[in-house]
Write an enzyme that holds these catalytic residues in place. Structure first.
Site, PDB file in Angstrom:
ATOM      1  CG  ASP A  10      -1.800   1.230   1.304  1.00  0.00           C
ATOM      2  OD1 ASP A  10      -2.373   1.602   0.256  1.00  0.00           O
ATOM      3  OD2 ASP A  10      -1.922   1.850   2.382  1.00  0.00           O
ATOM      4  CB  SER A  11       0.134   4.801  -0.581  1.00  0.00           C
ATOM      5  OG  SER A  11      -0.947   4.918   0.313  1.00  0.00           O
ATOM      6  CB  CYS A  73      -2.956   0.767  -2.566  1.00  0.00           C
ATOM      7  SG  CYS A  73      -2.980   2.530  -2.933  1.00  0.00           S
ATOM      8  CD  GLU A 149       0.436   6.556   6.237  1.00  0.00           C
ATOM      9  OE1 GLU A 149       1.597   6.503   6.697  1.00  0.00           O
ATOM     10  OE2 GLU A 149      -0.134   5.583   5.703  1.00  0.00           O
ATOM     11  CB  CYS A 181      -9.244   4.850   0.662  1.00  0.00           C
ATOM     12  SG  CYS A 181      -7.574   5.177   1.268  1.00  0.00           S
ATOM     13  CG  HIS A 183      -4.717   4.951   4.568  1.00  0.00           C
ATOM     14  ND1 HIS A 183      -4.184   4.523   3.382  1.00  0.00           N
ATOM     15  CD2 HIS A 183      -3.658   5.352   5.327  1.00  0.00           C
ATOM     16  CE1 HIS A 183      -2.867   4.672   3.408  1.00  0.00           C
ATOM     17  NE2 HIS A 183      -2.523   5.174   4.578  1.00  0.00           N
TER      18      HIS A 183
END
Ligand code: DGL
Length: 222
Positions: A10-11, A73, A149, A181, A183
Site C-alpha cells: 500500500d502507499s 491500495c 498516517e 480506500c 486507510h
C-alpha cells in the site's frame, strides 16, 4: 507446499487493514508488508506517477521472493493493475475491487475514496455495471489518509473531516457507505459515531479481497 511469502503493498499503513484479513484467513502463510510511506499519500498524484511507484513496489516484493502480491491500495489498483498483471505474469496479483456491487444490491449508496480512485476507469466501469437505477454519491475523504498516517484517527479533527466527507451522502439518504480506500477502516469508530441512528451500513471490501487471495492460492497451486 510453497512457503514463499505473499507480498501486501500500500502507499502507507492502510493496507494493514487488508493484511489483517489475509492473516486471519491464512494464519500459516508468511506475509511481507510494504508501505511506501516515503511517497504517501498517493491520492492526488498523477496516474503515471502512481503507476511508476506501484511498479517499483511490486518489483521489490518480487525481488524478496514473493509468490503473489496483493495491491492493498485502491489508488494503485486503479492506476496500475492491468499494467502490473501483464508485466509480472504469471505471478497472480490481487487488486482492490471498489465494493460498489454489494452496496448497489442493497439500494442507495455513498462511496468515499481518494480522488484518483474516484476518477479512475475501474470505478467508472464498476459503477456503470452495478449502479444503474441506484443513486451513487461519491466524495473524496479529504485528509483521511494523513490523519491515519499520523495516528490522529481518534481526534476531533478526524471527526470533523469524516462529518464533512459524508454530509452530502447523509443529506441524500445514503444507506450504504463503501470504504474506497484501505486507510479508511481505521476511521471506522469515528464513522460509526457520525452515522449513528441514520440506518447506514458501512461496507469494507477487505474480507472479500482476502477471500480472493485464498481462491487464487488454490487455483495457482501456491
Ligand atoms: N490506502 C490507499 C488507497 O486505498 C491510500 C491512497 C493514498 O495514499 O492516498 O487508495
Amino acid at each position: 507446499m510453497n512457503d514463499a511469502p505473499i507480498g501486501v503493498y500500500d502507499s502507507g499503513l492502510g493496507g494493514l487493514t487488508v493484511w489483517r484479513e489475509v492473516r486471519r484467513m491464512l494464519p500459516s502463510e508468511s506475509l511481507v508488508y510494504l508501505g511506501d510511506g516515503k511517497n504517501c499519500p498517493y491520492g492526488s498524484r498523477p496516474r503515471e506517477e502512481v503507476r511508476r511507484l506501484a511498479d517499483e513496489a511490486v518489483a521489490s516484493l518480487v525481488a524478496q521472493g514473493c509468490k503473489m502480491v496483493v495491491v492493498a491500495c485502491n489508488t494503485a489498483t486503479a492506476a496500475a493493475i492491468d499494467f502490473l498483471r501483464e508485466k509480472y505474469a504469471p505471478m497472480p496479483i490481487v487488486g482492490m475491487e471498489p465494493a460498489v456491487k454489494p452496496a448497489c444490491l442493497n439500494t442507495r449508496s455513498g462511496v468515499v475514496a481518494t480522488e484518483r480512485s474516484l476518477d479512475g476507469e475501474l470505478f467508472r466501469r464498476t459503477a456503470a455495471k452495478y449502479g444503474s437505477g441506484v443513486e451513487l454519491i461519491t466524495a473524496p475523504g479529504r485528509g483521511f489518509v494523513e490523519l491515519v498516517e499520523s495516528d490522529r484517527e481518534s481526534t476531533p479533527e478526524a471527526e470533523q473531516a469524516v462529518r464533512d466527507a459524508v454530509a452530502v451522502m447523509l443529506e441524500h439518504g445514503a444507506d450504504q457507505i463503501v470504504l474506497g480506500c484501505t486507510h479508511y477502516p481505521f476511521l471506522l469508530p469515528v464513522l460509526e459515531r457520525v452515522v449513528a441512528g441514520r440506518g447506514v451500513e458501512i461496507v469494507d471490501p477487505s474480507p472479500a479481497v482476502a477471500r480472493r487471495v485464498v481462491q487464487l492460492l488454490d487455483q495457482y497451486g501456491l
